[in-house]
Design a protein around this motif. Structure first.
Motif, PDB file in Angstrom:
ATOM      1  N   VAL A  44      -5.060   4.617   0.740  1.00  0.00           N
ATOM      2  CA  VAL A  44      -5.814   3.717  -0.125  1.00  0.00           C
ATOM      3  C   VAL A  44      -7.074   3.277   0.612  1.00  0.00           C
ATOM      4  CG1 VAL A  44      -5.822   1.467  -1.276  1.00  0.00           C
ATOM      5  CG2 VAL A  44      -3.763   2.873  -1.328  1.00  0.00           C
TER       6      VAL A  44
ATOM      7  N   HIS B 133       1.816   6.611  -6.991  1.00  0.00           N
ATOM      8  CA  HIS B 133       0.746   7.460  -7.511  1.00  0.00           C
ATOM      9  C   HIS B 133       1.110   8.939  -7.430  1.00  0.00           C
ATOM     10  CE1 HIS B 133      -3.443   8.576  -8.405  1.00  0.00           C
ATOM     11  NE2 HIS B 133      -3.294   9.519  -7.489  1.00  0.00           N
TER      12      HIS B 133
ATOM     13  N   ILE C  48      -9.410   3.645   5.459  1.00  0.00           N
ATOM     14  CA  ILE C  48      -8.319   4.134   4.612  1.00  0.00           C
ATOM     15  C   ILE C  48      -6.989   3.862   5.307  1.00  0.00           C
ATOM     16  CG2 ILE C  48      -7.268   6.170   3.543  1.00  0.00           C
ATOM     17  CD1 ILE C  48     -10.070   7.407   3.441  1.00  0.00           C
TER      18      ILE C  48
ATOM     19  N   ARG D  18       2.167   1.745  -3.461  1.00  0.00           N
ATOM     20  CA  ARG D  18       1.138   2.270  -4.380  1.00  0.00           C
ATOM     21  C   ARG D  18       0.967   3.776  -4.217  1.00  0.00           C
ATOM     22  NH1 ARG D  18      -4.726   0.357  -4.563  1.00  0.00           N
ATOM     23  NH2 ARG D  18      -4.693   1.975  -6.170  1.00  0.00           N
ATOM     24  N   ILE D  19       0.964   4.226  -2.981  1.00  0.00           N
ATOM     25  CA  ILE D  19       0.757   5.649  -2.719  1.00  0.00           C
ATOM     26  C   ILE D  19       1.943   6.457  -3.228  1.00  0.00           C
ATOM     27  CG2 ILE D  19       0.418   7.371  -0.910  1.00  0.00           C
ATOM     28  CD1 ILE D  19      -0.936   5.115   0.747  1.00  0.00           C
TER      29      ILE D  19
ATOM     30  N   ILE E 181       0.837  -1.206   0.000  1.00  0.00           N
ATOM     31  CA  ILE E 181       0.000   0.000   0.000  1.00  0.00           C
ATOM     32  C   ILE E 181       0.865   1.247   0.000  1.00  0.00           C
ATOM     33  CG2 ILE E 181      -1.506   1.375   1.499  1.00  0.00           C
ATOM     34  CD1 ILE E 181      -3.054  -1.170   2.099  1.00  0.00           C
TER      35      ILE E 181
ATOM     36  N   ASP F  46      -2.856   4.484   5.384  1.00  0.00           N
ATOM     37  CA  ASP F  46      -1.902   5.489   4.905  1.00  0.00           C
ATOM     38  C   ASP F  46      -0.477   4.948   4.883  1.00  0.00           C
ATOM     39  OD1 ASP F  46      -0.882   5.553   7.503  1.00  0.00           O
ATOM     40  OD2 ASP F  46      -1.802   7.465   8.022  1.00  0.00           O
TER      41      ASP F  46
ATOM     42  N   GLY G 185     -10.367   0.440  -3.055  1.00  0.00           N
ATOM     43  CA  GLY G 185      -9.143   0.329  -3.837  1.00  0.00           C
ATOM     44  C   GLY G 185      -8.629   1.647  -4.365  1.00  0.00           C
ATOM     45  N   ASP G 186      -9.457   2.694  -4.305  1.00  0.00           N
ATOM     46  CA  ASP G 186      -9.032   4.004  -4.804  1.00  0.00           C
ATOM     47  C   ASP G 186      -7.970   4.622  -3.909  1.00  0.00           C
ATOM     48  OD1 ASP G 186     -10.733   3.871  -6.919  1.00  0.00           O
ATOM     49  OD2 ASP G 186     -12.134   5.408  -6.215  1.00  0.00           O
ATOM     50  N   ILE G 187      -7.122   5.424  -4.533  1.00  0.00           N
ATOM     51  CA  ILE G 187      -6.150   6.233  -3.791  1.00  0.00           C
ATOM     52  C   ILE G 187      -6.774   7.604  -3.540  1.00  0.00           C
ATOM     53  CG2 ILE G 187      -3.904   7.372  -3.916  1.00  0.00           C
ATOM     54  CD1 ILE G 187      -2.879   4.998  -5.498  1.00  0.00           C
TER      55      ILE G 187
ATOM     56  N   GLU H 238      -9.123   0.816   1.792  1.00  0.00           N
ATOM     57  CA  GLU H 238      -8.937  -0.619   1.983  1.00  0.00           C
ATOM     58  C   GLU H 238     -10.269  -1.349   2.171  1.00  0.00           C
ATOM     59  OE1 GLU H 238      -5.337  -2.465   4.181  1.00  0.00           O
ATOM     60  OE2 GLU H 238      -6.938  -2.377   5.676  1.00  0.00           O
TER      61      GLU H 238
END
Length: 322
Positions: free
Chosen positions: A221, A164, A237, A160-161, A157, A239, A260-262, A223
């Motif tokens: 994200v 992004h 969410i 991913r952040i 996670i 972090d 699943g969105d950021i 979750e």
């Protein structure tokens, strides 16, 4: 008197700028390490996520040394010098290799030193790269090193952040309700709750009218997003700080977000309601409010902590921003 006040604010601005510049320099230094030791199968944000995870657990664990300096990576004696190596602080690459250790010399000084950031970064980069080139290979490497699925999930996670937003400075937060709205809250940590069995209240209740927007408090994200018999319609969410932000009793979700969105601080994820305390769709058993909770994963388990001090600070910052 006016000159004195102006001088104070000028000095405060200079000091603040110096502190921010110091933080910026530190983050730039870290990014330099991540980019230097990244490769085609191991992008910088993977290395950044592992280092950030290590820093996170060091901050909340008394059994771990809090490593000073830009890089937080730490390795056990067995991993670094080898299980059978009699010299537990060995820095000679030849003997470390002979005993099957993983420690490497990253700065070319002839030593594999756990106090050297280059050596730490090269060692971690080389270990992770051995597993292969795909995301699944990276996850296998993490599972092999940490041995916990929860650690793998958290690091992925964070990665991913970072990927992004393409930067490391993601410490900003937001108050969960727009500060221009009518709301009230106080510390309710530890208060007793009876529905579903006697239990402790793990969070802060923010009372507001139905339909007031509920905002993400962090970069993270989504979750979890859906129904929970206790929390009703809720959003979770996670972090980059190993923290899970929990928003419960919503009336409904915002149409623009999904699991699943950021998200980033201030992004609307739902709206204040009174859902919960029953089967799916139950609402109105208590006044409308947002239950906000925070949970920290320390590398072994996840536990709640009082969010009230953080809410007060975020509220002050949002009001200043207005």
């Amino acid at each position: 008197m006016l000159f004195g006040v102006m001088s104070f604010f000028t000095l405060a601005s200079v000091v603040t700028a110096e502190v921010e510049q110091t933080k910026e320099q530190l983050l730039n230094q870290r990014m330099g390490y991540y980019q230097q030791y990244a490769n085609s199968s191991l992008p910088w944000y993977y290395l950044a996520a592992v280092d950030k995870y290590e820093r996170n657990i060091q901050q909340v664990r008394n059994d771990l040394t809090k490593r000073q300096g830009p890089i937080a990576l730490q390795f056990s004696n067995e991993f670094w010098v080898g299980d059978l190596n009699p010299v537990k602080n060995d820095t000679l690459s030849s003997t470390i290799s002979f005993f099957g250790g993983n420690g490497l010399d990253g700065n070319g000084d002839g030593k594999a030193d756990r106090e050297n950031d280059d050596d730490l970064m090269l060692t971690m980069s080389s270990y992770l790269s051995k597993y292969g080139h795909s995301k699944n290979d990276f996850k296998k490497a993490l599972k092999g090193y940490y041995g916990r699925d929860e650690a793998v999930r958290q690091i992925m996670i964070i990665a991913r952040i970072y990927q992004h937003f393409e930067m490391l400075d993601l410490d900003q937060h937001a108050f969960p309700l727009p500060v221009g709205n009518n709301y009230s809250y106080r510390s309710t940590w530890g208060a007793s709750r009876g529905w579903g069995g006697r239990r402790m209240h793990e969070g802060t209740d923010l009372y507001a009218p139905y339909g007031v927007p509920v905002r993400s408090t962090t970069y993270g994200v989504i979750e979890v997003m859906g129904w929970n018999d206790f929390g009703g319609w809720r959003v979770g969410i996670r972090d980059i700080h190993n923290t899970y932000h929990y928003f419960a009793h919503l009336s409904h979700f915002d149409n623009g977000v999904k699991e699943g969105d950021i998200v980033e601080p201030g992004m609307i994820v739902g709206y204040v309601g009174s859902s919960g305390y029953g089967k799916k769709g139950t609402s109105g058993k208590f006044p409308p409010h947002l239950h906000f909770g925070m949970y920290k994963f320390n590398g072994r388990n996840e536990s709640a902590f009082d969010p009230f001090p953080f809410l007060k600070q975020w509220e002050i910052e949002d009001r200043k921003a207005l």
